[in-house]
Design a protein around this motif. Sequence first.
Motif, PDB file in Angstrom:
ATOM      1  N   ILE A   1      73.176  18.513  -8.562  1.00 32.44           N
ATOM      2  CA  ILE A   1      73.470  17.219  -9.187  1.00 32.44           C
ATOM      3  C   ILE A   1      74.600  17.431 -10.188  1.00 32.44           C
ATOM      4  O   ILE A   1      74.483  18.243 -11.110  1.00 32.44           O
ATOM      5  CB  ILE A   1      72.235  16.643  -9.902  1.00 32.44           C
ATOM      6  N   SER A   2      75.707  16.703  -9.996  1.00 30.73           N
ATOM      7  CA  SER A   2      76.873  16.837 -10.875  1.00 30.73           C
ATOM      8  C   SER A   2      76.992  15.610 -11.770  1.00 30.73           C
ATOM      9  O   SER A   2      76.789  14.467 -11.318  1.00 30.73           O
ATOM     10  CB  SER A   2      78.163  16.990 -10.059  1.00 30.73           C
ATOM     11  N   ILE A   3      77.317  15.838 -13.028  1.00 32.85           N
ATOM     12  CA  ILE A   3      77.510  14.764 -14.005  1.00 32.85           C
ATOM     13  C   ILE A   3      78.916  14.885 -14.557  1.00 32.85           C
ATOM     14  O   ILE A   3      79.276  15.921 -15.123  1.00 32.85           O
ATOM     15  CB  ILE A   3      76.476  14.854 -15.147  1.00 32.85           C
ATOM     16  N   ASN A   4      79.723  13.866 -14.359  1.00 37.22           N
ATOM     17  CA  ASN A   4      81.109  13.872 -14.839  1.00 37.22           C
ATOM     18  C   ASN A   4      81.246  12.952 -16.048  1.00 37.22           C
ATOM     19  O   ASN A   4      80.728  11.823 -16.045  1.00 37.22           O
ATOM     20  CB  ASN A   4      82.067  13.404 -13.733  1.00 37.22           C
TER      21      ASN A   4
ATOM     22  N   HIS B   1      69.752  24.273 -21.947  1.00 39.16           N
ATOM     23  CA  HIS B   1      68.411  24.610 -21.490  1.00 39.16           C
ATOM     24  C   HIS B   1      67.669  23.388 -20.942  1.00 39.16           C
ATOM     25  O   HIS B   1      66.493  23.454 -20.649  1.00 39.16           O
ATOM     26  CB  HIS B   1      67.609  25.215 -22.641  1.00 39.16           C
ATOM     27  N   TYR B   2      68.415  22.284 -20.797  1.00 37.41           N
ATOM     28  CA  TYR B   2      67.781  21.055 -20.318  1.00 37.41           C
ATOM     29  C   TYR B   2      67.436  21.172 -18.837  1.00 37.41           C
ATOM     30  O   TYR B   2      68.202  21.715 -18.052  1.00 37.41           O
ATOM     31  CB  TYR B   2      68.728  19.871 -20.536  1.00 37.41           C
TER      32      TYR B   2
ATOM     33  N   SER C   1      76.844  20.628 -14.031  1.00 38.91           N
ATOM     34  CA  SER C   1      76.068  20.512 -12.792  1.00 38.91           C
ATOM     35  C   SER C   1      74.708  21.168 -12.972  1.00 38.91           C
ATOM     36  O   SER C   1      74.578  22.188 -13.662  1.00 38.91           O
ATOM     37  CB  SER C   1      76.804  21.175 -11.624  1.00 38.91           C
ATOM     38  N   TYR C   2      73.717  20.541 -12.351  1.00 35.35           N
ATOM     39  CA  TYR C   2      72.371  21.097 -12.271  1.00 35.35           C
ATOM     40  C   TYR C   2      72.061  21.378 -10.801  1.00 35.35           C
ATOM     41  O   TYR C   2      72.451  20.612  -9.928  1.00 35.35           O
ATOM     42  CB  TYR C   2      71.336  20.109 -12.824  1.00 35.35           C
ATOM     43  N   GLY C   3      71.379  22.476 -10.557  1.00 35.88           N
ATOM     44  CA  GLY C   3      71.057  22.747  -9.173  1.00 35.88           C
ATOM     45  C   GLY C   3      69.981  23.788  -9.007  1.00 35.88           C
ATOM     46  O   GLY C   3      69.697  24.571  -9.919  1.00 35.88           O
TER      47      GLY C   3
ATOM     48  N   ASN D   1      68.176  23.745 -13.058  1.00 38.47           N
ATOM     49  CA  ASN D   1      68.725  24.243 -14.315  1.00 38.47           C
ATOM     50  C   ASN D   1      70.240  24.083 -14.328  1.00 38.47           C
ATOM     51  O   ASN D   1      70.882  23.913 -13.294  1.00 38.47           O
ATOM     52  CB  ASN D   1      68.368  25.719 -14.513  1.00 38.47           C
ATOM     53  N   LEU D   2      70.783  24.174 -15.503  1.00 42.68           N
ATOM     54  CA  LEU D   2      72.234  24.066 -15.648  1.00 42.68           C
ATOM     55  C   LEU D   2      72.908  25.232 -14.936  1.00 42.68           C
ATOM     56  O   LEU D   2      72.581  26.392 -15.153  1.00 42.68           O
ATOM     57  CB  LEU D   2      72.602  24.068 -17.139  1.00 42.68           C
ATOM     58  N   THR D   3      73.870  24.929 -14.063  1.00 40.87           N
ATOM     59  CA  THR D   3      74.568  25.977 -13.311  1.00 40.87           C
ATOM     60  C   THR D   3      76.022  26.127 -13.735  1.00 40.87           C
ATOM     61  O   THR D   3      76.519  27.241 -13.844  1.00 40.87           O
ATOM     62  CB  THR D   3      74.511  25.674 -11.799  1.00 40.87           C
ATOM     63  N   THR D   4      76.714  25.024 -13.926  1.00 41.51           N
ATOM     64  CA  THR D   4      78.113  25.076 -14.375  1.00 41.51           C
ATOM     65  C   THR D   4      78.306  24.056 -15.489  1.00 41.51           C
ATOM     66  O   THR D   4      77.593  23.032 -15.550  1.00 41.51           O
ATOM     67  CB  THR D   4      79.094  24.772 -13.233  1.00 41.51           C
TER      68      THR D   4
END
Length: 214
Positions: A30-33, A3-4, A22-24, A12-15
Amino acid sequence: LFHYQLPDSGANLTTWSPLGFSYGTGKNTISINLEGEWKLTLEVFRDLGIAMALALFLIYFVLVIQLRSLLVPLLIMMTIPLAFIGVLIGFALLYPLKGTFFNATSMIGVIALSGIVVKNAIIYLAYLYEMRSAGKPLIEALVESGRTRLLPIILTSLTAILGSLVIVSDPVWEGLAWSIIFGLSVSTLLTLVVFPLLYFEFEGKNWTNDIPRL
């Protein structure tokens, strides 16, 4: 985490996956690996999981050839999750007591348990077949086999447990030792109860048929 929201972005969180998320919103993403030690840990557990699946298949394959049955090896292998119960309980106690957590070497111990645990059921089954050859009634044979094989099963399990205690103090391999100690302790006791019940339920109707040989 789920829910971040990114500050002032409305994204919002998408995947999500164990290796990143990923947020979008709209066209912006925006992807975070997640890399480094976390990625290495996941890869190690993935590889060990594949190794364990292969080990279980080979154990079943060998038991099918030895017992000439498809069902009885399955009953024997159903004792393997009993060891997992002991491992889960053990590490649930170890973490708050001494900070030991389940790691890669612990997983190696679980794989080793898969081969060790079935030995107890085989020891029990060998005497059960002797009772069957002697014409004993099913329930009497199950009880007699448990009583007669109790000491050999405990002694063989105790040998592996005491051998594992030697490496408990090793910071790298203590996870393997604790997996064997807790898993084998619990499975040894439960196998003497669960396996006879499984055999009675699924193989009882075949008790008077042709007598198998180990």
